[in-house]
Write an enzyme that holds these catalytic residues in place. Sequence first.
Site, PDB file in Angstrom:
ATOM      1  N   ASP A 132      37.501 -24.660 -22.134  1.00  0.00           N
ATOM      2  CA  ASP A 132      37.699 -24.718 -20.687  1.00  0.00           C
ATOM      3  C   ASP A 132      36.953 -25.879 -20.039  1.00  0.00           C
ATOM      4  OD1 ASP A 132      39.220 -22.503 -21.042  1.00  0.00           O
ATOM      5  OD2 ASP A 132      38.005 -21.148 -19.824  1.00  0.00           O
TER       6      ASP A 132
ATOM      7  N   LYS B  17      38.709 -10.131 -27.214  1.00  0.00           N
ATOM      8  CA  LYS B  17      37.747  -9.074 -26.865  1.00  0.00           C
ATOM      9  C   LYS B  17      36.900  -9.586 -25.707  1.00  0.00           C
ATOM     10  CE  LYS B  17      34.235  -5.996 -28.855  1.00  0.00           C
ATOM     11  NZ  LYS B  17      32.986  -6.417 -28.179  1.00  0.00           N
TER      12      LYS B  17
ATOM     13  N   SER C 250      34.822 -11.723 -29.363  1.00  0.00           N
ATOM     14  CA  SER C 250      33.617 -11.387 -28.613  1.00  0.00           C
ATOM     15  C   SER C 250      32.751 -12.623 -28.331  1.00  0.00           C
ATOM     16  CB  SER C 250      32.843 -10.302 -29.375  1.00  0.00           C
ATOM     17  OG  SER C 250      31.862  -9.702 -28.580  1.00  0.00           O
TER      18      SER C 250
END
Length: 388
Positions: free
Chosen positions: A311, A325, A300
């Site tokens: 990223d 999640k 989460s």
Amino acid sequence: MVGAPLDADAKLSAEQKIVAEAWRVTDRLFYDRSFNSKDWFALRQKYVRDTSYASRDEAYSAINSLLLQLDDKYTKFLTPDRYSAALNTFSDRAAGIGASVKASSPSSPSAADPPQLTLSSVPPSSPAGRAGLKAGDILVSINGESAKDVKEAEGMLKGPIGSTVLVRVREGAAGDERAVRIVREEGQAGELTCSVETKNGRKVGVMRIARFSENMGQELRSALDSFERDRVQGLVVDIRQNKGGSLTGGIEAARLFLPSGKTVVSVASNRGAKTDYASVQDGPAVKQPLVVLVDGLTASAAEVFAAAIKDNGRGVLVGEKTYGKGVVQTLQPLQNGAAGALAVTTARYETPSQTNIDGKGIEPDESITCPPESAAISCVPAKAFERS
């Protein structure tokens, strides 16, 4: 979808009104507007108008049955007691006993058999330590109730400053059980712990985040200021076993490590609106070599943080593939909390690389197995800082 008229509920029993409110909340908030391809109004007729309930417990069971129709494991009903525990979990003002909780193994949070919960860190000076609890004690119950997972246990251990909590533990699998009543103290909720360690001659600031609170960004900024005074030469953020918490907390934490203009996460609401969250200025820790530790229970908001670092090429992810999640829940009380609450999936998110990680997780840059009881610094590969 437009909910049924409120005046139609006037003739319902008190128990039917609870179920009707649960239906309306879900109707308004649930992300999947097809409601799992179910006839949502027919379900209202079935659970609200065609069924009578002799007690609140029967109404609560009906709500659980209604929500099962959505086939979403994250949308669930919380009884009043569990709602109170959930509020404590997300509160930045709640006090605690200074002990951290871990699952005995990194099994899935949705496993049929709940993992055994143990105390993983009990500083001697903490309320728990002064009461005689120690790391490795098996957590049997909290105020007479068993917690189903780490997140719920953490919420149950927290409460108002000066309140007491009855903790029952067992020393080892075959040890004796004992119950200890502990007074909760301010600053003992245990969301963030920091230390300065040494790795291959490098001075490293280590931050262990157990859960992302709303205020985690401010807490981390204070820690980073301290590390700057200590002149550390690298940073480790340990989010193993961190199941998330506040999305806002995860976003604000990530911004501290990113240059200006970098995307943190994109969130799509149940009405289709998409919001991009980005860093608006250089964070205070954009230059230090950075390692982020993850495992199969990193989920989460913790995955939002991990994906933002990976990223954007800001640091190195080390450990195991994360839980996966990629959806967001909203906690909505029923009858102002007197009848519990619903946790409803209201949005989904994508990482900066426009990846939906739900059910997939995030692959680390360097895969290693490092049990949660292992010290964070021992999990950092020798040349990880050179890669970040």
